[in-house]
Write an enzyme that holds these catalytic residues in place. Structure first.
Site, PDB file in Angstrom:
ATOM      1  N   ALA A   1       0.848  -1.196   0.000  1.00  0.00           N
ATOM      2  CA  ALA A   1       0.000   0.000   0.000  1.00  0.00           C
ATOM      3  C   ALA A   1       0.883   1.244   0.000  1.00  0.00           C
ATOM      4  CB  ALA A   1      -0.906  -0.008   1.226  1.00  0.00           C
TER       5      ALA A   1
ATOM      6  N   GLY B   1      -0.601  -5.164   0.833  1.00  0.00           N
ATOM      7  CA  GLY B   1      -1.834  -5.111   0.069  1.00  0.00           C
ATOM      8  C   GLY B   1      -1.747  -5.823  -1.263  1.00  0.00           C
TER       9      GLY B   1
ATOM     10  N   GLU C   1       3.556  -5.969   7.403  1.00  0.00           N
ATOM     11  CA  GLU C   1       2.910  -4.910   8.178  1.00  0.00           C
ATOM     12  C   GLU C   1       3.396  -4.794   9.616  1.00  0.00           C
ATOM     13  OE1 GLU C   1      -0.011  -5.754   4.827  1.00  0.00           O
ATOM     14  OE2 GLU C   1       1.423  -6.877   6.045  1.00  0.00           O
TER      15      GLU C   1
END
Length: 260
Positions: free
Chosen positions: A66, A112, A135
Protein backbone atom coordinates in the site's frame (compact mmCIF):
# COMPACT_ATOMS: atom_id res chain seq x y z
CA UNK A 1 -13.33 3.86 -19.51
CA UNK A 2 -9.99 5.61 -19.00
CA UNK A 3 -7.89 5.29 -15.84
CA UNK A 4 -4.88 7.05 -14.35
CA UNK A 5 -3.29 4.08 -12.57
CA UNK A 6 -4.43 0.94 -14.35
CA UNK A 7 -4.89 -0.49 -17.83
CA UNK A 8 -7.79 -2.70 -18.88
CA UNK A 9 -7.66 -4.69 -22.10
CA UNK A 10 -10.15 -7.18 -23.54
CA UNK A 11 -9.08 -9.92 -25.94
CA UNK A 12 -10.84 -13.17 -26.88
CA UNK A 13 -12.96 -13.56 -23.76
CA UNK A 14 -10.24 -12.40 -21.34
CA UNK A 15 -10.03 -9.00 -19.68
CA UNK A 16 -6.51 -8.26 -18.43
CA UNK A 17 -6.28 -5.57 -15.76
CA UNK A 18 -2.77 -4.18 -15.25
CA UNK A 19 -1.85 -2.03 -12.26
CA UNK A 20 0.25 0.64 -13.92
CA UNK A 21 2.31 2.59 -11.38
CA UNK A 22 5.80 1.21 -12.17
CA UNK A 23 7.66 4.11 -10.53
CA UNK A 24 5.84 3.26 -7.27
CA UNK A 25 6.24 -0.49 -7.84
CA UNK A 26 2.48 -0.52 -8.44
CA UNK A 27 1.70 0.37 -4.82
CA UNK A 28 -1.99 0.67 -3.99
CA UNK A 29 -3.27 4.13 -3.15
CA UNK A 30 -6.93 5.15 -2.73
CA UNK A 31 -7.31 6.17 -6.35
CA UNK A 32 -5.88 2.88 -7.60
CA UNK A 33 -8.17 0.86 -5.34
CA UNK A 34 -11.18 2.82 -6.65
CA UNK A 35 -10.08 2.34 -10.25
CA UNK A 36 -9.53 -1.38 -9.70
CA UNK A 37 -13.04 -1.66 -8.28
CA UNK A 38 -14.47 0.04 -11.35
CA UNK A 39 -12.43 -2.08 -13.78
CA UNK A 40 -13.33 -5.36 -12.08
CA UNK A 41 -16.99 -4.33 -11.93
CA UNK A 42 -17.02 -3.40 -15.60
CA UNK A 43 -15.35 -6.68 -16.63
CA UNK A 44 -17.67 -8.76 -14.46
CA UNK A 45 -20.73 -7.14 -16.04
CA UNK A 46 -19.39 -7.65 -19.56
CA UNK A 47 -21.02 -10.84 -20.88
CA UNK A 48 -18.13 -11.33 -23.31
CA UNK A 49 -15.57 -11.49 -20.49
CA UNK A 50 -15.27 -15.07 -19.26
CA UNK A 51 -12.02 -14.73 -17.27
CA UNK A 52 -10.22 -11.78 -15.65
CA UNK A 53 -6.42 -11.71 -15.24
CA UNK A 54 -4.87 -9.10 -12.96
CA UNK A 55 -1.15 -8.31 -13.04
CA UNK A 56 1.34 -5.49 -12.48
CA UNK A 57 3.26 -3.42 -15.02
CA UNK A 58 6.98 -3.88 -15.43
CA UNK A 59 9.13 -6.78 -14.33
CA UNK A 60 9.72 -5.93 -10.68
CA UNK A 61 6.36 -5.95 -8.94
CA UNK A 62 2.79 -7.17 -9.02
CA UNK A 63 1.99 -4.78 -6.18
CA UNK A 64 4.72 -3.89 -3.68
CA UNK A 65 2.21 -2.89 -0.98
CA UNK A 66 0.00 0.00 0.00
CA UNK A 67 1.01 3.63 -0.38
CA UNK A 68 2.11 4.25 3.23
CA UNK A 69 2.28 8.01 2.77
CA UNK A 70 -1.51 8.11 2.53
CA UNK A 71 -2.17 6.71 6.00
CA UNK A 72 0.95 7.27 8.13
CA UNK A 73 -0.81 10.10 9.97
CA UNK A 74 -4.16 8.30 10.52
CA UNK A 75 -5.76 7.87 13.96
CA UNK A 76 -7.63 4.81 15.26
CA UNK A 77 -10.95 5.71 13.67
CA UNK A 78 -9.40 6.59 10.34
CA UNK A 79 -7.37 3.38 10.29
CA UNK A 80 -10.42 1.23 10.91
CA UNK A 81 -12.36 3.06 8.23
CA UNK A 82 -9.50 2.60 5.75
CA UNK A 83 -9.53 -1.17 6.24
CA UNK A 84 -13.33 -1.48 6.12
CA UNK A 85 -13.67 0.59 2.97
CA UNK A 86 -10.79 -1.16 1.21
CA UNK A 87 -12.11 -4.62 1.98
CA UNK A 88 -15.60 -3.76 0.75
CA UNK A 89 -14.50 -1.85 -2.33
CA UNK A 90 -11.82 -4.21 -3.65
CA UNK A 91 -10.69 -7.28 -1.75
CA UNK A 92 -14.04 -8.83 -0.73
CA UNK A 93 -15.48 -7.55 -4.00
CA UNK A 94 -12.91 -9.46 -6.08
CA UNK A 95 -13.26 -12.64 -4.03
CA UNK A 96 -17.01 -12.72 -4.64
CA UNK A 97 -17.04 -11.83 -8.35
CA UNK A 98 -18.99 -14.26 -10.50
CA UNK A 99 -16.23 -14.14 -13.15
CA UNK A 100 -13.07 -16.17 -12.41
CA UNK A 101 -10.09 -13.98 -11.47
CA UNK A 102 -6.49 -15.17 -11.91
CA UNK A 103 -3.64 -13.26 -10.27
CA UNK A 104 -0.55 -13.22 -12.51
CA UNK A 105 2.06 -12.31 -9.90
CA UNK A 106 5.08 -10.85 -11.69
CA UNK A 107 7.56 -9.97 -8.94
CA UNK A 108 6.94 -8.49 -5.49
CA UNK A 109 3.51 -9.09 -3.94
CA UNK A 110 3.79 -7.52 -0.52
CA UNK A 111 1.21 -6.28 1.98
CA UNK A 112 -1.83 -5.11 0.07
CA UNK A 113 -0.36 -6.69 -3.05
CA UNK A 114 -0.37 -10.16 -1.54
CA UNK A 115 -3.80 -9.44 -0.08
CA UNK A 116 -5.09 -8.60 -3.57
CA UNK A 117 -3.53 -11.76 -5.01
CA UNK A 118 -5.14 -13.84 -2.25
CA UNK A 119 -8.54 -12.27 -2.94
CA UNK A 120 -8.30 -13.60 -6.50
CA UNK A 121 -9.64 -17.10 -7.12
CA UNK A 122 -6.14 -18.50 -7.63
CA UNK A 123 -2.58 -17.37 -8.28
CA UNK A 124 0.22 -18.01 -10.79
CA UNK A 125 3.64 -16.48 -10.16
CA UNK A 126 6.81 -15.79 -12.06
CA UNK A 127 10.03 -17.38 -10.82
CA UNK A 128 11.26 -14.03 -9.47
CA UNK A 129 8.15 -13.46 -7.31
CA UNK A 130 8.57 -12.59 -3.65
CA UNK A 131 5.55 -12.62 -1.38
CA UNK A 132 4.95 -11.47 2.18
CA UNK A 133 2.99 -9.42 4.70
CA UNK A 134 5.46 -6.94 6.23
CA UNK A 135 2.91 -4.91 8.18
CA UNK A 136 4.13 -5.82 11.68
CA UNK A 137 7.47 -4.20 10.83
CA UNK A 138 5.49 -0.94 10.53
CA UNK A 139 3.66 -1.39 13.82
CA UNK A 140 0.37 -2.48 12.25
CA UNK A 141 -1.23 -5.70 10.98
CA UNK A 142 -2.59 -6.66 7.56
CA UNK A 143 -5.91 -4.85 7.16
CA UNK A 144 -7.23 -5.91 3.78
CA UNK A 145 -8.11 -9.48 4.74
CA UNK A 146 -4.54 -10.77 4.96
CA UNK A 147 -4.78 -12.39 8.40
CA UNK A 148 -7.87 -14.29 7.31
CA UNK A 149 -7.10 -15.37 3.76
CA UNK A 150 -3.47 -16.30 4.38
CA UNK A 151 -4.40 -18.65 7.21
CA UNK A 152 -7.20 -20.13 5.09
CA UNK A 153 -4.82 -20.81 2.22
CA UNK A 154 -1.57 -21.91 3.90
CA UNK A 155 -2.71 -22.88 7.41
CA UNK A 156 -2.51 -21.18 10.78
CA UNK A 157 1.10 -21.95 11.65
CA UNK A 158 2.62 -20.78 8.38
CA UNK A 159 0.42 -17.68 8.36
CA UNK A 160 1.47 -16.82 11.91
CA UNK A 161 5.15 -17.17 11.02
CA UNK A 162 4.87 -15.05 7.87
CA UNK A 163 2.96 -12.30 9.66
CA UNK A 164 5.08 -12.31 12.82
CA UNK A 165 8.43 -12.32 11.02
CA UNK A 166 7.24 -9.85 8.35
CA UNK A 167 9.51 -11.78 5.99
CA UNK A 168 9.23 -12.72 2.33
CA UNK A 169 8.99 -16.14 0.75
CA UNK A 170 10.07 -16.93 -2.80
CA UNK A 171 7.97 -18.45 -5.56
CA UNK A 172 8.97 -22.06 -4.89
CA UNK A 173 8.22 -21.75 -1.18
CA UNK A 174 4.88 -20.16 -2.02
CA UNK A 175 4.19 -23.15 -4.28
CA UNK A 176 5.10 -25.62 -1.55
CA UNK A 177 2.78 -23.76 0.86
CA UNK A 178 -0.10 -23.97 -1.60
CA UNK A 179 -0.22 -20.17 -1.74
CA UNK A 180 0.18 -20.30 -5.53
CA UNK A 181 -0.89 -22.91 -8.08
CA UNK A 182 1.96 -22.61 -10.60
CA UNK A 183 5.40 -21.03 -11.00
CA UNK A 184 6.57 -20.11 -14.52
CA UNK A 185 9.24 -17.97 -16.15
CA UNK A 186 8.27 -14.31 -16.20
CA UNK A 187 8.27 -13.96 -19.97
CA UNK A 188 5.66 -16.72 -20.22
CA UNK A 189 3.52 -15.71 -17.24
CA UNK A 190 0.61 -14.06 -19.04
CA UNK A 191 0.62 -16.65 -21.81
CA UNK A 192 0.41 -19.42 -19.20
CA UNK A 193 -2.47 -17.68 -17.41
CA UNK A 194 -4.24 -17.23 -20.74
CA UNK A 195 -3.87 -20.97 -21.40
CA UNK A 196 -5.60 -21.72 -18.11
CA UNK A 197 -8.26 -19.16 -18.98
CA UNK A 198 -8.81 -21.00 -22.25
CA UNK A 199 -9.53 -24.20 -20.35
CA UNK A 200 -11.95 -22.36 -18.08
CA UNK A 201 -13.78 -20.83 -21.04
CA UNK A 202 -14.62 -24.25 -22.45
CA UNK A 203 -16.98 -24.78 -19.54
CA UNK A 204 -20.26 -23.25 -18.43
CA UNK A 205 -19.79 -19.70 -17.14
CA UNK A 206 -23.08 -20.04 -15.24
CA UNK A 207 -21.90 -23.21 -13.47
CA UNK A 208 -18.52 -21.64 -12.70
CA UNK A 209 -20.24 -18.65 -11.11
CA UNK A 210 -22.28 -20.97 -8.91
CA UNK A 211 -19.13 -22.95 -8.02
CA UNK A 212 -17.35 -19.77 -6.90
CA UNK A 213 -20.30 -18.94 -4.67
CA UNK A 214 -20.36 -22.44 -3.16
CA UNK A 215 -16.61 -22.66 -2.50
CA UNK A 216 -16.54 -19.20 -0.90
CA UNK A 217 -19.43 -20.17 1.36
CA UNK A 218 -17.12 -22.60 3.18
CA UNK A 219 -15.14 -19.63 4.51
CA UNK A 220 -18.01 -17.45 5.68
CA UNK A 221 -19.02 -17.49 9.35
CA UNK A 222 -22.57 -18.57 9.98
CA UNK A 223 -23.03 -19.93 6.45
CA UNK A 224 -23.58 -23.64 5.77
CA UNK A 225 -21.54 -24.29 2.65
CA UNK A 226 -23.25 -27.62 2.01
CA UNK A 227 -26.63 -25.91 1.88
CA UNK A 228 -25.27 -23.27 -0.48
CA UNK A 229 -23.90 -26.05 -2.69
CA UNK A 230 -27.21 -27.92 -2.72
CA UNK A 231 -29.12 -24.81 -3.77
CA UNK A 232 -26.53 -23.86 -6.39
CA UNK A 233 -26.56 -27.42 -7.75
CA UNK A 234 -30.33 -27.34 -8.06
CA UNK A 235 -30.33 -23.91 -9.66
CA UNK A 236 -28.05 -25.19 -12.41
CA UNK A 237 -30.81 -27.55 -13.57
CA UNK A 238 -32.86 -24.53 -14.62
CA UNK A 239 -30.20 -23.07 -16.92
CA UNK A 240 -29.74 -23.26 -20.67
CA UNK A 241 -26.12 -24.23 -20.02
CA UNK A 242 -27.26 -27.38 -18.22
CA UNK A 243 -29.53 -28.32 -21.10
CA UNK A 244 -26.75 -27.74 -23.62
CA UNK A 245 -24.10 -29.50 -21.53
CA UNK A 246 -26.09 -32.66 -20.90
CA UNK A 247 -27.45 -32.76 -24.46
CA UNK A 248 -23.95 -32.38 -25.90
CA UNK A 249 -22.69 -35.17 -23.65
CA UNK A 250 -25.46 -37.55 -24.74
CA UNK A 251 -24.94 -36.63 -28.39
CA UNK A 252 -21.16 -37.10 -27.99
CA UNK A 253 -20.25 -33.61 -29.19
CA UNK A 254 -18.55 -30.56 -27.74
CA UNK A 255 -20.88 -28.29 -25.76
CA UNK A 256 -21.52 -24.76 -27.00
CA UNK A 257 -22.61 -23.05 -23.81
CA UNK A 258 -24.83 -19.95 -24.24
CA UNK A 259 -23.89 -18.63 -20.78
CA UNK A 260 -27.49 -18.55 -19.57
Amino acid sequence: MSYNNILSDYQNGITTITINRPKKLNALNKETIQELHEAFDEADKDKNTKVIIVTGSGEKAFVAGADISEFAHFNVEEGGKLAAQGQKLLFDFVENLSTPVIAAVNGFALGGGLELAMACHFRVTSTNARMGLPETSLGVIPGYGGTQRLSQIVGKGRAMEMIMTAGMIDANQALSYGLVNHVVEQEGLLEFCESIAGKIMRNSSVAISEAIKAVNANYKDGVNGYEVEIKAFGDCFGTEDFTEGTTAFLEKRKADFPGK
